[in-house]
Design a protein around this motif. Sequence first.
Motif, short mmCIF file in Angstrom:
data_model
loop_
_atom_site.label_atom_id
_atom_site.label_comp_id
_atom_site.label_asym_id
_atom_site.label_seq_id
_atom_site.Cartn_x
_atom_site.Cartn_y
_atom_site.Cartn_z
N UNK A 46 0.72 -1.28 0.05
CA UNK A 46 -0.10 -0.01 -0.12
C UNK A 46 0.99 1.30 -0.07
N UNK A 47 2.09 1.07 0.56
CA UNK A 47 2.93 2.37 0.65
C UNK A 47 3.68 2.70 -0.80
N UNK A 48 4.04 3.53 -1.20
CA UNK A 48 4.45 3.76 -2.72
C UNK A 48 5.77 4.55 -2.16
N UNK A 49 6.99 4.41 -3.02
CA UNK A 49 8.11 5.05 -3.13
C UNK A 49 8.17 6.24 -3.90
N UNK A 50 8.73 7.30 -3.36
CA UNK A 50 8.87 8.43 -4.10
C UNK A 50 7.55 8.82 -4.92
N UNK A 51 6.17 8.38 -4.60
CA UNK A 51 5.51 8.94 -5.49
C UNK A 51 4.95 7.79 -6.50
N UNK A 52 5.79 6.69 -6.66
CA UNK A 52 5.56 5.76 -7.51
C UNK A 52 4.96 4.35 -6.82
N UNK A 53 4.16 3.68 -7.60
CA UNK A 53 3.73 2.45 -6.66
C UNK A 53 5.08 1.42 -6.37
N UNK A 54 4.64 1.15 -5.32
CA UNK A 54 5.72 -0.03 -4.74
C UNK A 54 5.70 -1.26 -5.63
N UNK A 55 6.88 -2.25 -5.77
CA UNK A 55 6.89 -3.34 -6.64
C UNK A 55 6.03 -4.24 -5.90
N UNK A 56 5.42 -5.00 -6.62
CA UNK A 56 4.40 -6.24 -6.34
C UNK A 56 5.42 -7.39 -5.53
N UNK A 57 5.12 -7.70 -4.46
CA UNK A 57 5.98 -8.68 -3.67
C UNK A 57 5.08 -10.09 -3.66
N UNK A 58 5.89 -11.09 -3.70
CA UNK A 58 5.39 -12.72 -3.80
C UNK A 58 5.88 -13.30 -2.51
N UNK A 59 4.94 -14.07 -2.00
CA UNK A 59 5.06 -14.83 -0.46
C UNK A 59 4.62 -16.24 -0.71
N UNK A 60 5.17 -17.16 0.02
CA UNK A 60 4.57 -18.49 0.29
C UNK A 60 3.52 -18.20 1.07
N UNK A 61 2.50 -19.03 0.81
CA UNK A 61 1.30 -18.94 1.60
C UNK A 61 1.68 -19.30 3.05
N UNK A 62 2.42 -20.11 3.47
CA UNK A 62 2.40 -20.28 4.85
C UNK A 62 3.42 -18.89 5.60
N UNK A 63 3.88 -18.18 4.96
CA UNK A 63 4.58 -16.91 5.56
C UNK A 63 3.41 -16.15 5.90
N UNK A 64 2.34 -15.99 5.11
CA UNK A 64 1.38 -14.82 5.59
C UNK A 64 0.06 -15.35 6.39
N UNK A 65 0.04 -16.89 6.42
CA UNK A 65 -0.96 -17.24 7.34
C UNK A 65 -0.88 -18.66 7.67
N UNK A 66 -1.22 -19.09 9.05
CA UNK A 66 -1.13 -20.34 9.28
C UNK A 66 -2.51 -21.29 8.79
N UNK A 67 -3.33 -20.78 8.13
CA UNK A 67 -4.52 -21.40 7.51
C UNK A 67 -4.02 -22.40 6.59
N UNK A 68 -4.90 -23.75 6.53
CA UNK A 68 -4.57 -24.60 5.64
C UNK A 68 -4.37 -24.11 4.05
N UNK A 69 -3.37 -24.74 3.51
CA UNK A 69 -3.23 -24.45 2.22
C UNK A 69 -4.66 -24.70 1.39
N UNK A 70 -5.18 -23.53 0.63
CA UNK A 70 -6.34 -23.90 -0.27
C UNK A 70 -6.15 -24.71 -1.32
N UNK A 71 -7.08 -25.62 -1.96
CA UNK A 71 -7.03 -26.48 -3.20
C UNK A 71 -6.99 -25.68 -4.16
N UNK A 72 -6.39 -26.14 -5.14
CA UNK A 72 -6.36 -25.50 -6.64
C UNK A 72 -7.91 -25.41 -6.77
N UNK A 73 -8.33 -24.24 -7.58
CA UNK A 73 -9.67 -23.91 -7.96
C UNK A 73 -10.25 -24.85 -9.19
N UNK A 74 -11.52 -24.96 -9.34
CA UNK A 74 -11.98 -25.78 -10.50
C UNK A 74 -11.71 -24.98 -11.84
#
Length: 155
Positions: A46-74
Motif C-alpha cells: 500500500x505504501x509507495x516509493x517516491x510517489x511511484x507504486x511499490x513493486x509487487x511482492x510474492x510470498x509463500x502461503x505459509x509466510x502470511x497465514x497458518x491457515x490450511x493451504x487452499x485447493x486449486x480452484x476448478x
Amino acid sequence: MATIKIPAQKIELGSEVKDPITGIKGIVTCIAWMMRVDPRVAVQPQKSKDGKPADLKFYDWGRLTSNPVPEEPEPKLIGDIGYDELIPELKGVVISHHLNFKGCAFVEIQPTKLIEGKAPETHIIDTGRYKSNNPTPAKVDKGPGGPYIKQRASR
C-alpha cells in the motif's frame, strides 16, 4: 531465540495482509497454485516509493497465514497435458495455475520436447485459450519426495 507468530487469517483475492517478518502490508492481487510447492501469494504494497507504486511482492502461503493451504480452484489444471488453442504447436504440461484480482486467470505450460537438448522456456496463456488433451484432469499427489501425477482415466 525469537519466534515469529504467523496469524491464522483468511486469505483470498482482495484481502489485506501483512508480512509478519518485514511488516509490509498490502492487498492480495494473485494466488498461484504451482506443481511443486504450496501456493504463492502476490501482494501489492500500500505504501509507495517516491510517489511511484511499490513493486509487487510474492510470498509463500505459509509466510502470511497458518491457515490450511487452499485447493486449486476448478477446473483443476496442474499436471494436465494440453495446448494453446491459438498456437496448437505449443503443447505441454501445466505447471502453474494463477487467479488474479478482477477474475483474470492463466496457466503456465512447460513444453515437453527438448530443443537442441535443452528444455524450452515456459509459456503463460489465458485459461480461455488453453485446451486439454485429456478427458479428465490430472490428479497431483504432493507426497513425500515431490508431486506425483496419478494416472488419468482413458476415453
